[in-house]
Design an enzyme around this catalytic site. Sequence first.
Site: not given
Length: 438
Positions: A32, A124, A154-155, A254, A265, A335
Amino acid sequence: MALKLTVIGAGYLGATHAACMAELGYDVLALDVLPDRVERLAAGDLPFFEPGLPEVLRRTLDSGRLRFTTSYEEIAEFGDVHFVCVGTPQKAGEFAADVSYLDAAISSLAPLLTRPSLVVGKSTVPVGTAERLAGMLRALAPSPEVELAWNPEFLREGFAVQDTLHPDRIVVGVRSERAERLLREVYQYQIAEGTPLLATDFATSELVKVSANAFLATKISFINAMAEVCEATGADVTMLSQALALDDRIGGKFLGPGLGFGGGCLPKDIRAFMARAGELGVDQALSFLREVDAINIRRRVRMVDLARVLLDGSFHGRRVCVLGAAFKPNSDDVRDSPALDVAVAIRSQGADVTVYDPQALDNARKVQPTLNFGVSALDAATGSDVVLLLTEWREFRDLDPDVLGARVAARRIVDGRNALDPERWRASGWTYKALGRP
């Protein structure tokens, strides 16, 4: 000889991927550019909340299989397969994704790749990004045997360790048998468990993640649109959702009605998807996503309206308790948090707002320092005129209505996640309201 893996970007995705790959037995070096983050991770201090990950991080550090660095030179010398896991946030003032961190990572790594290497993007991105980055690699890498692959993540926040170690599918965008072979070797343990690996072209692999998120966002907004209809007709959206979930063509995942989606996301991905479709001249194909986004934002406005009605039409001088700051339970991510958006909107209308969340208070304070914050649910609710449940943490679902009722000024609650039993709360003397229910 066993593959050595590197991970570039040690945020949520990168730190999770690095620790889990080391847990599987690989030697992993993660990079990082923020020295403070590297120092914390190297000490076993996870800078975000993710259930199960601190234990994996500690084990892999202690084993010596996982290390952290700020040096691209060290990364290039160490690794055979380099995973790029940097963020692609929404551009300020635009719908489009900001891929500048991705460009910076590739341009820093590529000139140092002097031997055969596979660079694997996991971020992404807008479709077409991998093609452009593959060209950048070819132009900048000294070795001609450096190539790109794309392997979208796909977390699910709160389940990231499970989703990395035991995913439901693995998608890889590749252009050579060698790239596919290397990635099959990287994921050999998951494949041995029965996880399917689908090898595609670059564009398809890029579209899989944003398409999945667009579909899930559509499903959430669909049931919340039905909640608007239920409110107008006196129907119960939770019973409607149960009935729809029994249809095996639809399913219940969902399909939980409530305050809607947030986080890092779904909102930014569907907006970036729309922006990219416009650039490609097929914006009409995704025009429905504008309404998906609009429905999601309307849920926040409706929550504020419901609470105001319970307070006889005005928040001025009233005390409001908000339970929840994270965009979802089992996360400290704030977020695009619906809970915080509602809290700020109510405060702007004259209320004294106190927020409590089991994990996200520090992050909430950073982005909304003018709000008040409690040390517990009971503390935040003390003296309140109305309580809003906006993130469905287990401890909020398990609250005793009588115990909470002894702390408030008035027993009024708005259940923004349809997480509580209305009959139980009403039997305890509470005025109970929820989105999409009578």
